[in-house]
Design a protein around this motif. Structure first.
Motif, PDB file in Angstrom:
ATOM      1  N   LYS A 132     -42.262 -40.880  -1.201  1.00 23.71           N
ATOM      2  CA  LYS A 132     -42.284 -40.737   0.254  1.00 23.71           C
ATOM      3  C   LYS A 132     -40.973 -40.112   0.740  1.00 23.71           C
ATOM      4  N   ILE A 133     -41.090 -39.326   1.802  1.00 21.48           N
ATOM      5  CA  ILE A 133     -39.921 -38.687   2.409  1.00 21.48           C
ATOM      6  C   ILE A 133     -38.908 -39.763   2.817  1.00 21.48           C
ATOM      7  N   HIS A 134     -37.647 -39.499   2.535  1.00 18.43           N
ATOM      8  CA  HIS A 134     -36.501 -40.387   2.759  1.00 18.43           C
ATOM      9  C   HIS A 134     -36.343 -41.445   1.667  1.00 18.43           C
ATOM     10  N   ASP A 135     -37.248 -41.473   0.690  1.00 16.01           N
ATOM     11  CA  ASP A 135     -37.019 -42.353  -0.467  1.00 16.01           C
ATOM     12  C   ASP A 135     -35.700 -42.004  -1.137  1.00 16.01           C
ATOM     13  N   ILE A 136     -35.049 -43.007  -1.684  1.00 14.53           N
ATOM     14  CA  ILE A 136     -33.881 -42.799  -2.539  1.00 14.53           C
ATOM     15  C   ILE A 136     -34.363 -42.570  -3.970  1.00 14.53           C
ATOM     16  N   ILE A 137     -33.801 -41.567  -4.622  1.00 13.96           N
ATOM     17  CA  ILE A 137     -34.132 -41.255  -6.012  1.00 13.96           C
ATOM     18  C   ILE A 137     -33.150 -42.010  -6.906  1.00 13.96           C
ATOM     19  N   CYS A 138     -33.678 -42.751  -7.870  1.00 11.41           N
ATOM     20  CA  CYS A 138     -32.830 -43.571  -8.736  1.00 11.41           C
ATOM     21  C   CYS A 138     -33.157 -43.350 -10.203  1.00 11.41           C
ATOM     22  N   VAL A 139     -32.188 -43.642 -11.054  1.00  7.56           N
ATOM     23  CA  VAL A 139     -32.403 -43.715 -12.498  1.00  7.56           C
ATOM     24  C   VAL A 139     -31.898 -45.066 -12.987  1.00  7.56           C
ATOM     25  N   SER A 140     -32.376 -45.444 -14.175  1.00  6.93           N
ATOM     26  CA  SER A 140     -32.062 -46.781 -14.681  1.00  6.93           C
ATOM     27  C   SER A 140     -30.811 -46.826 -15.551  1.00  6.93           C
ATOM     28  N   GLY A 141     -30.276 -45.650 -15.952  1.00  4.59           N
ATOM     29  CA  GLY A 141     -29.108 -45.673 -16.822  1.00  4.59           C
ATOM     30  C   GLY A 141     -28.579 -44.282 -17.098  1.00  4.59           C
ATOM     31  N   GLU A 142     -27.680 -44.192 -18.081  1.00  4.24           N
ATOM     32  CA  GLU A 142     -26.980 -42.947 -18.384  1.00  4.24           C
ATOM     33  C   GLU A 142     -27.938 -41.847 -18.828  1.00  4.24           C
TER      34      GLU A 142
ATOM     35  N   TYR B 294     -29.204 -46.725 -10.211  1.00  3.80           N
ATOM     36  CA  TYR B 294     -28.262 -45.688  -9.797  1.00  3.80           C
ATOM     37  C   TYR B 294     -28.943 -44.692  -8.870  1.00  3.80           C
ATOM     38  N   ALA B 295     -28.464 -44.631  -7.630  1.00  8.45           N
ATOM     39  CA  ALA B 295     -29.006 -43.693  -6.654  1.00  8.45           C
ATOM     40  C   ALA B 295     -28.408 -42.307  -6.889  1.00  8.45           C
ATOM     41  N   ILE B 296     -29.262 -41.305  -7.056  1.00  5.44           N
ATOM     42  CA  ILE B 296     -28.770 -39.965  -7.373  1.00  5.44           C
ATOM     43  C   ILE B 296     -29.296 -38.897  -6.416  1.00  5.44           C
ATOM     44  N   GLY B 297     -30.032 -39.301  -5.396  1.00  2.00           N
ATOM     45  CA  GLY B 297     -30.541 -38.283  -4.476  1.00  2.00           C
ATOM     46  C   GLY B 297     -31.521 -38.861  -3.484  1.00  2.00           C
ATOM     47  N   GLU B 298     -32.242 -37.964  -2.823  1.00  2.00           N
ATOM     48  CA  GLU B 298     -33.163 -38.365  -1.751  1.00  2.00           C
ATOM     49  C   GLU B 298     -34.382 -37.444  -1.752  1.00  2.00           C
ATOM     50  N   ILE B 299     -35.534 -38.010  -1.442  1.00  3.28           N
ATOM     51  CA  ILE B 299     -36.744 -37.218  -1.235  1.00  3.28           C
ATOM     52  C   ILE B 299     -36.694 -36.601   0.167  1.00  3.28           C
ATOM     53  N   VAL B 300     -36.971 -35.300   0.255  1.00  2.00           N
ATOM     54  CA  VAL B 300     -36.889 -34.561   1.522  1.00  2.00           C
ATOM     55  C   VAL B 300     -38.214 -33.839   1.777  1.00  2.00           C
ATOM     56  N   PRO B 301     -38.461 -33.420   3.039  1.00  2.01           N
ATOM     57  CA  PRO B 301     -39.742 -32.768   3.345  1.00  2.01           C
ATOM     58  C   PRO B 301     -39.896 -31.389   2.713  1.00  2.01           C
ATOM     59  N   THR B 302     -38.802 -30.618   2.642  1.00  2.00           N
ATOM     60  CA  THR B 302     -38.878 -29.248   2.132  1.00  2.00           C
ATOM     61  C   THR B 302     -39.108 -29.265   0.630  1.00  2.00           C
ATOM     62  N   GLN B 303     -40.202 -28.651   0.188  1.00  2.00           N
ATOM     63  CA  GLN B 303     -40.541 -28.697  -1.221  1.00  2.00           C
ATOM     64  C   GLN B 303     -39.524 -27.932  -2.062  1.00  2.00           C
TER      65      GLN B 303
ATOM     66  N   TYR C 219     -35.322 -41.392 -21.954  1.00  2.00           N
ATOM     67  CA  TYR C 219     -36.232 -42.530 -21.814  1.00  2.00           C
ATOM     68  C   TYR C 219     -35.677 -43.595 -20.876  1.00  2.00           C
ATOM     69  N   GLN C 220     -34.942 -43.129 -19.861  1.00  5.19           N
ATOM     70  CA  GLN C 220     -34.623 -43.966 -18.720  1.00  5.19           C
ATOM     71  C   GLN C 220     -35.738 -43.807 -17.693  1.00  5.19           C
ATOM     72  N   LEU C 221     -35.837 -44.752 -16.770  1.00  5.31           N
ATOM     73  CA  LEU C 221     -36.812 -44.636 -15.690  1.00  5.31           C
ATOM     74  C   LEU C 221     -36.220 -43.828 -14.540  1.00  5.31           C
ATOM     75  N   LEU C 222     -37.047 -42.993 -13.949  1.00  2.03           N
ATOM     76  CA  LEU C 222     -36.716 -42.202 -12.770  1.00  2.03           C
ATOM     77  C   LEU C 222     -37.715 -42.610 -11.696  1.00  2.03           C
ATOM     78  N   PHE C 223     -37.219 -43.118 -10.573  1.00  2.00           N
ATOM     79  CA  PHE C 223     -38.132 -43.680  -9.585  1.00  2.00           C
ATOM     80  C   PHE C 223     -37.596 -43.481  -8.174  1.00  2.00           C
ATOM     81  N   THR C 224     -38.483 -43.636  -7.191  1.00  2.00           N
ATOM     82  CA  THR C 224     -38.096 -43.505  -5.789  1.00  2.00           C
ATOM     83  C   THR C 224     -38.508 -44.778  -5.047  1.00  2.00           C
ATOM     84  N   LEU C 225     -37.688 -45.160  -4.089  1.00  2.00           N
ATOM     85  CA  LEU C 225     -37.975 -46.327  -3.270  1.00  2.00           C
ATOM     86  C   LEU C 225     -37.297 -46.170  -1.918  1.00  2.00           C
ATOM     87  N   SER C 226     -37.761 -46.912  -0.946  1.00  2.00           N
ATOM     88  CA  SER C 226     -37.213 -46.795   0.400  1.00  2.00           C
ATOM     89  C   SER C 226     -35.773 -47.280   0.433  1.00  2.00           C
ATOM     90  N   PRO C 227     -34.978 -46.811   1.407  1.00  2.00           N
ATOM     91  CA  PRO C 227     -33.600 -47.313   1.526  1.00  2.00           C
ATOM     92  C   PRO C 227     -33.542 -48.834   1.674  1.00  2.00           C
TER      93      PRO C 227
END
Length: 312
Positions: free
Chosen positions: A151-161, A282-291, A260-268
């Protein structure tokens, strides 16, 4: 032909509308309805000597990783694994007690670690060592996590290095011996099964990083019809990669794969709540409307080609 175009052209149409099929071809796993409150999650992966692991990799590590990559797919759906099947094609050089004893120990060790049982499979002779694992797991009905629900505005996260395994591989291919910690990341990836379960009802979308952070994030973006801003300086990185220049580092992290880390998005809101009570993410970015995928180093835009692992 890429893996995904091959699947779309020849096999997508074979997914039936069987009453028990909830998700067919197109994600990390398939999902089948078992009962009103439970769904079966299944996946399979093939590892080929010289293609997916170096021929001199120890048999214990080959076996362990063959199972781990499948458990990682189950983790990406939030599933709890319970069984695997093994199909093993053996050249004459591997059909001996020395190889098979160590290989079997690798299967047993990871199965015991994750409470999984080997319930069947097949063996045959072949010119090339080939290992195929089918993994089975369960998830509460209608709770599995998918690629297409970011979803737009989700935070993009990973589980590790990110990047350690591919750096180790590059060193091996160059004839060098990587530090033991990085070699461990390549040979013995740790599927994030417990975290995957914890993210049920928390994350909006998820995938595991097998083919490179950039390419696998691209799968979420394409399936969800959204874009992303990725902050490269926020990607968790092993200190042993600290001397690499940016281009080298990004190549291992964005295009390398085998993490083989997890990459996932969730709301702030969910991110703030989850980070207080669970293992670090680990938050590494954000989902945005522009593809599309926008890359930044701090606030400076970065032009870097995304080209992850290609199966063909």
């Amino acid at each position: 032909m890429s893996e995904f175009s091959l699947i779309a052209r020849y096999f997508q149409g074979a997914t039936s509308t069987h009453h028990s099929t909830r998700l067919g071809i197109g994600d990390d796993c398939a999902i089948s309805q078992l009962a009103d409150d439970c769904q079966l999650v299944s996946c399979t992966d093939t590892l080929v000597s010289g293609r997916h692991f170096l021929p001199d990799t120890c048999p214990h590590a080959i076996a362990y990783k063959s199972v781990a990559v499948n458990l990682s797919d189950l983790a990406a759906m939030g599933a709890t694994p319970f069984a695997i099947l093994l199909a093993l094609s053996l050249p004459k050089s591997a059909a001996c007690d020395e190889f098979l004893g160590r290989f079997a120990k690798g299967i047993a060790d990871i199965c015991q670690q994750f409470g999984v049982e080997l319930i069947g499979g097949d063996t045959t002779g072949n010119d090339t060592l080939t290992v195929t694992i089918t993994a089975l797991g369960t998830v509460p009905a209608n709770s599995a996590l998918y690629r297409h629900t970011a979803k737009i505005h989700d935070i993009i996260c990973v589980s590790g290095e990110i990047g350690s395994a591919n750096y180790a591989l590059s060193q091996r291919l160059a004839g060098n011996s990587p530090p033991a910690q990085l070699q461990q990341a390549l040979d013995y990836p740790m599927p994030q099964v417990a975290l995957g379960r914890q993210l049920l009802g928390v994350a909006n979308s998820m995938i595991d990083i097998s083919d490179g952070l950039g390419q696998d994030l691209g799968h979420i973006l394409a399936a969800s019809g959204v874009g992303a801003r990725l902050d490269l300086h926020k990607i968790p990185t092993n200190a042993l990669l600290g001397k690499l220049d940016h281009e080298q580092l990004w190549q291992h992290q964005l295009n390398g794969g085998d993490d083989y880390q997890l990459l996932f998005t969730l709301s702030p809101e969910k991110f703030a709540e989850f980070n207080q009570h669970s293992q670090p993410i680990y938050a590494i970015g954000e989902i945005v409307p522009t593809q599309g995928l926008q890359l930044f180093w701090h606030d400076t835009p970065v032009d870097f080609p995304i080209k992850g692992w290609q199966h063909f």
